[in-house]
Design a protein around this motif. Sequence first.
Motif, short mmCIF file in Angstrom:
data_model
loop_
_atom_site.label_atom_id
_atom_site.label_comp_id
_atom_site.label_asym_id
_atom_site.label_seq_id
_atom_site.Cartn_x
_atom_site.Cartn_y
_atom_site.Cartn_z
N MET A 140 0.83 -1.19 0.00
CA MET A 140 0.00 0.00 0.00
C MET A 140 0.87 1.25 0.00
O MET A 140 0.60 2.23 -0.72
N ARG A 141 1.94 1.23 0.80
CA ARG A 141 2.82 2.39 0.85
C ARG A 141 3.47 2.65 -0.51
O ARG A 141 3.55 3.80 -0.96
N SER A 142 3.93 1.60 -1.17
CA SER A 142 4.57 1.76 -2.49
C SER A 142 3.60 2.37 -3.48
O SER A 142 3.97 3.25 -4.27
N ASN A 143 2.35 1.91 -3.45
CA ASN A 143 1.34 2.47 -4.36
C ASN A 143 1.05 3.93 -4.05
O ASN A 143 0.90 4.76 -4.95
N LEU A 144 1.01 4.26 -2.75
CA LEU A 144 0.74 5.64 -2.35
C LEU A 144 1.91 6.56 -2.71
O LEU A 144 1.70 7.73 -3.04
N VAL A 145 3.13 6.03 -2.62
CA VAL A 145 4.30 6.85 -3.00
C VAL A 145 4.20 7.24 -4.47
O VAL A 145 4.45 8.40 -4.83
N CYS A 146 3.84 6.27 -5.32
CA CYS A 146 3.66 6.59 -6.75
C CYS A 146 2.55 7.62 -6.94
O CYS A 146 2.70 8.58 -7.71
N LEU A 147 1.44 7.42 -6.22
CA LEU A 147 0.32 8.34 -6.34
C LEU A 147 0.69 9.73 -5.84
O LEU A 147 0.30 10.75 -6.43
N SER A 148 1.47 9.79 -4.75
CA SER A 148 1.82 11.09 -4.17
C SER A 148 2.71 11.90 -5.11
O SER A 148 2.63 13.13 -5.13
N ARG A 149 3.54 11.22 -5.89
CA ARG A 149 4.40 11.94 -6.83
C ARG A 149 3.55 12.69 -7.86
O ARG A 149 3.78 13.87 -8.12
N TYR A 150 2.57 12.00 -8.41
CA TYR A 150 1.67 12.64 -9.37
C TYR A 150 0.81 13.70 -8.68
O TYR A 150 0.57 14.78 -9.23
#
Length: 228
Positions: free
Chosen positions: A111-121
């Motif tokens: 979940m954290r890895s997915n959120l990191v990607c989302l947070s960049r955008y």
Amino acid sequence: MRLLILLAPLVLLLAWAPSWWVRQTMRKYSQPEDRYDGTGAELARDLLDRHGLHHVRVESTRDGDHYDPFDRAVRLSEDNHDGRSLTAITVAAHEVGHAVQHAQDYPPLRMRSNLVCLSRYGQQIGAWLMVAIPIITLIARHPAPGILFFLAGILSMGIAALVHFVTLPTEFDASFRRALPMLRRGNYLHPPDYPHAQRILKAAAYTYLAQSLMSLLNIASWFRFLRR
């Protein structure tokens, strides 16, 4: 308003204290520098190989100790990569704990890895909104809708705060369900060092607590701005 002014120093102290404690703990157990025969990098390599993670690299970095799930790499600061102190050994085990989480598809890490990607955008879009809002106001000759300010703040700061909070259980799991048992099973530490290693692992986990508190401060400041 007076209450906010009175509470502000306390909140700032609560946000600053964990970060200060982490630095002091890491520095304390960095001495003596030759406490162990092997380096942090050598320990990390041995632990990874024992878990069948031969494809995960161990690298030195200047960006701080972390595990990169995208490049499959345990990255250690120069002091911990080449160091032989209790801090170097313990931090290396902590980062290997994240690599083991990744191999076992630990849900909070995913979940954290997915959120990191989302947070960049999200941060990029939020930054563009910040730039666009004055232009929209100028062209339309009317203040931009409050929803745009709200959306910009959520994209810029809200997702980052969520990443930090999701990271907390991931860090504690890497420290106390992964790293410490690995060190005990392999008898890697001198027996008197285990209580001190627990303090280091707690400090490694609390790094993100400080970041979470600072994120909340940023969001609170943003909402106060919107209410004006």
